[in-house]
Write an enzyme that holds these catalytic residues in place. Sequence first.
Site: not given
Length: 654
Positions: A122, A157, A189, A218, A241
């Site tokens: 597993r 992320k 940003k 950005e 962006d």
Amino acid sequence: MVISGQPVRDAKRSFTLLLMRDALKELLAATGPLIDLAIEEDIGSGDVTSQAILDANTEGIGCIASKSAGVVAGLPIAEAVFHRVDPSARFVRHVDDGQEVVPGEVIAEATGPVRSLLSAERMVLNFLQRLSGIATLTRCFVDAVATTNTRILDTRKTVPGYRILDKYAVRMGGGHNHRMSLSDMILIKDNHIEAAERFTTAVERARKRHPGLPIEVEVRNLIQLEEALRVSPPLTRILLDNMDLETMHKAVLVAGGRVPLEASGNVTLENVAAIAQTGVDFISVGALTHSTPALDLSMTLCRGRSQQRRRDLHARIKEAKKILGKGLVILGHHYQRDEVIAHADFRGDSLELARSACETDAEFIVFCGVRFMAEVAAILAKPGQHVLIPDDAAGCYLADTAHIDTVRAAWDQLTAAFGDAYDEVMPIVYVNSSAALKAFAGKHGGVVCTSGNAEKILRWALTQRPRVFFLPDQHLGRNAAERLGFASREIHLWDLGQPPDPTAITQAKVILWPGACSVHRRFYPEHVQTVRAKRPGIRVLVHPECSAAVVDLADAIGSTSQIIEQVDAAKAGTTWAIGTEFRFVKRLQSKYLEQTILPLADPAPVCRTMSQITLENLASTLELLAQANLRDEITVDAETARWAKVAIEGMLAL
Ligand code: SF4
């Protein structure tokens, strides 16, 4: 039977990817604590089921197979898990990380006490399925933009604790890593600017504090972009962006290549190609790591069944070959799987193979390659010869970039611009294309070319007409044109999304179709720089389907046959980095043991569609053939074949 090139000797030394060692060390170091955690949560105080049912001495083999098509990543981790659970377990990989697999393909086997294999199962699958899922999704994005110069980036992320693993998987999929953490790059940003009150204040403060770090800012609109472009010295990159396509396209024009641009926000497989067409340099995709579906893998106890199955398939193929005798010729392209090419009577490039087979008296030609190659053989076949392919869905990414209807529409635009395109433009069609495209060239007075003669054919074509329409590989065409000395204003890349610019196409000597090979597109200039830094004196040899940026840095270029010739002619002890399909490079190393031959990129790209030819479908094609069943025959209609032959013979006559 003559086999093209030298016979392949058994490899006496393993093919070590020297360039991957550092990345592998980093991966395994990051994985260690995660494996400990996984063992603690999954095995706890013991695998009570296996311990209760299985004898401690019972040995077995666990076969890990893919249930669906995808890209494998994480095999070193799988091996580490088995060894952590039981140091006596042995692990054999059948593919490498970064390689595409077909449904049902066995990717690795672990041998050892069955208890240990089942206890590890597993955890092994959890690591492999996640990482392979990321690599598979990344490859989809990378392929979607392969005809452009845009690179796919990941983001932060990632699952907490899995950053290095997730980003490794992105690289295995052909993507590139954005920053690893907040510490290795400055990315200013909206919120930073608002807190600093002014954009320039934020940049100045960041630069003053960390003068050595790359800096990205950005922007959300063209006014902010202009401001960012005024920063001196220039920023490392500007992030666009959530801009719409039109604004992004304008941003690319405004930036004019002064600072690389990255697009970000709501990127999907549906819109990524359109975003890349705007001309941005990078596209970052959070979904690669935050929403990736796992690749469906399983482990079954095979007790040697996998090896037996392979032996059976080899035996079935040999038996069918025996029945068909001299009536059969099997062709194996240089990029084909080892176990498949082992059955080939001829090995080589597509055209060379087709011509060799058609010179024999064999009634049946089985092409272990991709569809356009089988079509070429069918076009050149003598009456009564039949050409078959074990999987007729084995297409070619490059050939598919030039659908005949789209090409005809472009030709109509050229006709509108020149009055009569036939007098003004000669179509030159690379052999890696559909039969319909070759026929188009034949009908319009053009010819076919190969990667080995593109330059010669281009030179000839320009003595016949003022300009050339080169299809479908933009890189092969550009490399040939640049070697002939044409300036960039004389080389025009056709834009499928815009009407042709009359001045640009009038000035052009070479108009390039915007196609590319998804394999050779995955070599980048930094691959050349990295191998040179790691191994001074290395000779870098690349295929002309690589981009001009790579070719310019290489020591030499060559088609697969020319690559063999150059390696063959080199002194013993020469070290090479070769920029072409991995399986071919690997076999070169097996053959030229006196040389050190490395793939140029890490991971080295493999042709996905070539992999669709397997022992299973080859055995099935041959067995049906032995029963006079032509299920897998490739045919080209007479009219298409006639004109395509005109284009091929036109080239051969030059
Ligand atoms: S390597 Fe590229 S050009 Fe060759 S068959 Fe594969 S996708 Fe097509």
